[in-house]
Scaffold this active site. Structure first.
Site, mmCIF file in Angstrom:
data_model
loop_
_atom_site.group_PDB
_atom_site.id
_atom_site.type_symbol
_atom_site.label_atom_id
_atom_site.label_comp_id
_atom_site.label_asym_id
_atom_site.label_seq_id
_atom_site.Cartn_x
_atom_site.Cartn_y
_atom_site.Cartn_z
ATOM 1 C CB CYS A 187 -58.398 21.238 -21.711
ATOM 2 S SG CYS A 187 -57.423 20.937 -23.155
ATOM 3 C CD GLU A 230 -57.028 28.096 -32.769
ATOM 4 O OE1 GLU A 230 -56.148 27.338 -32.337
ATOM 5 O OE2 GLU A 230 -57.800 28.727 -32.032
ATOM 6 C CB SER A 254 -53.143 28.861 -31.772
ATOM 7 O OG SER A 254 -52.873 28.667 -30.411
ATOM 8 C CG ASP A 265 -58.564 26.852 -27.133
ATOM 9 O OD1 ASP A 265 -58.156 26.762 -25.970
ATOM 10 O OD2 ASP A 265 -57.804 26.928 -28.105
ATOM 11 C CE LYS A 266 -62.047 27.921 -31.209
ATOM 12 N NZ LYS A 266 -60.806 27.429 -30.595
ATOM 13 C CG ASP A 317 -58.835 24.689 -30.618
ATOM 14 O OD1 ASP A 317 -59.848 23.971 -30.660
ATOM 15 O OD2 ASP A 317 -58.864 25.915 -30.830
#
Length: 577
Positions: A56, A453, A479, A130-131, A88
Site C-alpha cells: 500500500c 478488525e 475489515s 486504511d488508517k 491492516d
C-alpha cells in the site's frame, strides 16, 4: 503555470525564515542546499506514510517527488517528511491489529507536530493504507491550513484460473483450506499471485472507501484517487496536487473551508452508494471532530439509509478500484448522485472551485456495469446500515451490500466469546452451530485496546460456506473486506459496561438490518440486575506504552473513537499564530 507571489509576513513560515533574528534558522536551510529564493518562498509540508511494511505504501515515495515538483512549479518550497503506517493486511489476525486504529491518532499527531514545529504554511499529504488516509485528513483539518490529499492508489488485481483475485480471496481461502475444500498446493498458488503490484487492497475496502471520501469531501483533486499505484499517470495527479495547494494558499482556502457538514454528507453518500467499508462510520465522525462539527455514527447511518447502492464493487459485488477508474471513477458516481438530488453542489473543493462546477465538467455517464444509473440501482438503500436497540444503545453498523433482503434479518442464540482468538479457534474447530449469533466482546477501542478488525474470523466463516448461516456481532471492527452478516462498532463497548458485556451464551439476539434493530430478548430489569453484578472490565496485558495511553484517552465509538477535545475546545488557529 503562473508564478504565485506571496506576502510571507502573513504566513507561519515567517517565524523560521524572515528577519535578522532568523539568521541561525536560515543557515540550516543553506546547509541543505536551499537558495535565498527558496527560503523566501512559502514552505509546504509534503507528508507521506511511506514505508516497507506493505505494498500500500511502497509507491508513496515516488509520488511525493512528483508532488514536490508541482509545489516548485508554483513558487513554493516543498519540505518532505514521513510518518508511520500500520497496515491492516499485515496486522490482521494477531495482537498487532491492536496498533491499527491507534496509528490513526499517531499519524495525525505526528503530522501536526511536524507542521507546527517547523512552521509550514500548507500541507500536501500522501497516504496509502486504511488508517493513514483518515489520519492524514484529520491532521489537515486539525491544523486548518491549505491542504491537498493524495491517495497512493490501489493494487492491480491478481489472476488465477482466468479470474481476478484479491487478498480477500486469500483470507477466505484459509477458511476453505481449514474446511478441507482447498489443497495446500492451491492455497500456495493463490497467495503467490493475488497481490501482483504496489498499491492498497483493490476492493471497496477501507483504503479505497476513504480515498473516495477524500474526493467527495473535496480534499483530493477530482478523479485523482482512481488510477492504480503502478500507473505513471498518478505522478501527473501528484504534480497537479502540488500546484493546487499553492493556489489554495494564494486564495487562503483552508481545510475547514472545504470540510463542512455538507461535504461530510457528500462523503457519506459516496460511501453508501459504493457499498463502502463500515470503517467510514468511525472515520467520518473523527474528521468532523477535528473541524468542531458533530457528525456522529447516527448521522452517517441516516444518510446510508436513504442513499441508493448502485456501484458494483467487491466485497459485496464484482469489481475492483481499477474497474471503477476505467469507467470514470468517483466523479461519475457523484454525477449520478447529483441527478437524484443527493449532492451538495456548493461545497468548495481542492481545485478552489465548487463541487457543482467540477461535476459540470464531467462528460462521462454511468456505464451500467460497474456504475449503474441511479434510477436503476442495485438496491434502493445504501450498502451499510446503522442499528440500535437494547444491545447497542449508542448504535452499531453492518454492511449489507451483496446480502439479499431475506438474509438481512437474523434471530438466534448468542454464543459469547471474550476475545477474537477464542472465536477464531471455535470457527476453526467448527464448535458453533448454524443459526448462532457469535458475539465477540472486549474488542472495543478502550477494552481491546485498539478495536481490532475481525477479518480472519469472518473470512474463515465465509471460506467454510457459513457466511450466511451465522451472524456475528462485536464491539470491535470489521475489515472493509468482510462479507456476511457481521455487526461491528457495538456501543457502549464491553469495557464501559455496555449491554454487550452483560449477555450470556443462549440469550436470543435479533439483528434486523431492514428496521435497524439490534436487540437481546432481556427485560430492562434483567439487564439492570446483570449490570449491578458485573465484575468490571476485563484486564488487558497492555499496562504501559502507546496502547495503554490510547486506552486511557479514547472516547466512544459512535463519536469516532477520538482522543482529544477537538476543534470545539480550540483557543487559537495554528495558521494565525
Amino acid at each position: 503555470m503562473n508564478k504565485h507571489v506571496f506576502d510571507k509576513s502573513k504566513l507561519p513560515s515567517r517565524h523560521v525564515s524572515v528577519g535578522p533574528e532568523r539568521a541561525p534558522h536560515r543557515s540550516f536551510y543553506y546547509a541543505m542546499g536551499m537558495t535565498a529564493e527558496e527560503i523566501a518562498q512559502p514552505f509546504i509540508g509534503v507528508a507521506t506514510c511511506w514505508n516497507e511494511a506493505a505494498p500500500c505504501n511502497i509507491s508513496l515515495n515516488r509520488q511525493a517527488q512528483a508532488a514536490k515538483l508541482g509545489v516548485k512549479h508554483a513558487a513554493g518550497t516543498p519540505r518532505e517528511f514521513t510518518t508511520i503506517t500500520v497496515t491492516d493486511g499485515i496486522a490482521m489476525g494477531h495482537e498487532g491489529m491492536r496498533s491499527s486504529l491507534a496509528s490513526r491518532e499517531a499519524i495525525s499527531d505526528s503530522v501536526e507536530l511536524t507542521m507546527r514545529g517547523h512552521c509550514y504554511d500548507a500541507l500536501v499529504g500522501l497516504a496509502g493504507c486504511d488508517k493513514s488516509l483518515p489520519g492524514m485528513m484529520m491532521a489537515m483539518v486539525r491544523l486548518n491550513v491549505p491542504s491537498v490529499f493524495i491517495y497512493g492508489g490501489s493494487i492491480l488485481p491478481g489472476r488465477m484460473n482466468g479470474k481476478d483475485v484479491t487478498v480477500q480471496d486469500v483470507f477466505e481461502a484459509v477458511g476453505q483450506h481449514q474446511a478441507g475444500t482447498l489443497s495446500t498446493c492451491e492455497l500456495e498458488k493463490l497467495e503467490a499471485v493475488a497481490c501482483p503490484s504496489a498499491g492498497a487492497c483493490g476492493g471497496q475496502f477501507t483504503a479505497n472507501t476513504m480515498a473516495c471520501v477524500a474526493e467527495a469531501i473535496g480534499l483530493a483533486l477530482p478523479n485523482s484517487t482512481g488510477a492504480p499505484a503502478p500507473y505513471e499517470s498518478r505522478d501527473q495527479y501528484a504534480i497537479a496536487s502540488g500546484e493546487a495547494v499553492m493556489n489554495l494558499l494564494e486564495k487562503n482556502i483552508r481545510a475547514r473551508d472545504i470540510v463542512t457538514l455538507k461535504s461530510l454528507e457528500n462523503a457519506a453518500r459516496v460511501v453508501a452508494c459504493t457499498g463502502g467499508s463500515t470503517n467510514a462510520g468511525l472515520h467520518l465522525p473523527a474528521i468532523a471532530h477535528e473541524a468542531g462539527l458533530q457528525f456522529y455514527l447516527d448521522d452517517v447511518c441516516d444518510i446510508f439509509r436513504d442513499t441508493p447502492y448502485f456501484v458494483d464493487l467487491k466485497p459485496g459485488g464484482q469489481y475492483v478500484a481499477k474497474d471503477l477508474y476505467e469507467v470514470g471513477g468517483v466523479p461519475v458516481v457523484m454525477k449520478e448522485l447529483r441527478k437524484a438530488g443527493l449532492m451538495h453542489e456548493d461545497c468548495i473543493t481542492a481545485t478552489g472551485r465548487s463541487m457543482g462546477e467540477e461535476l459540470d465538467l464531467i462528460e462521462r455517464e454511468a456505464d451500467g456495469r460497474v456504475i449503474y444509473p441511479v434510477e436503476t440501482p442495485i438496491t434502493k438503500t445504501g450498502g451499510v446500515v446503522g442499528l440500535k436497540g437494547n444491545l447497542a444503545p449508542e448504535g452499531a453498523i453492518v454492511k449489507v451490500a451483496g446480502i439479499s433482503a431475506q438474509h438481512q434479518i437474523f434471530v438466534g442464540p448468542a454464543r459469547v466469546f471474550e476475545c477474537e482468538e477464542e472465536a477464531f479457534e471455535a470457527v476453526k474447530q467448527r464448535s458453533y452451530e448454524e443459526g448462532d449469533v457469535l458475539v465477540i466482546r472486549n474488542e472495543g477501542p478502550s477494552g481491546g485496546p485498539g478495536m481490532r478488525e475481525m477479518l480472519s474470523t469472518t473470512a474463515a466463516l465465509s471460506g467454510q460456506g457459513m457466511g450466511k448461516k451465522v451472524a456475528l456481532i462485536t464491539d470491535g471492527r470489521f475489515s472493509g473486506a468482510t462479507r456476511g452478516f457481521c455487526v461491528g462498532h457495538v456501543g457502549p463497548e464491553a469495557a464501559y459496561g455496555g449491554p454487550i458485556a452483560l449477555i450470556n451464551t443462549g440469550d436470543v439476539v435479533t439483528i434486523n438490518a431492514i428496521s435497524g434493530e439490534l436487540s437481546v430478548a432481556l427485560s430492562d430489569e434483567e439487564l439492570a440486575e446483570r449490570k449491578a453484578n458485573w465484575k468490571g472490565p476485563r484486564e488487558t496485558i497492555y499496562a504501559s506504552g502507546a496502547l495503554w495511553k490510547y486506552a486511557q484517552l479514547v472516547g466512544a465509538t459512535y463519536q469516532g473513537a477520538v482522543t482529544h477535545p477537538g476543534a470545539k475546545a480550540e483557543r487559537h488557529e495554528y495558521f494565525d499564530l
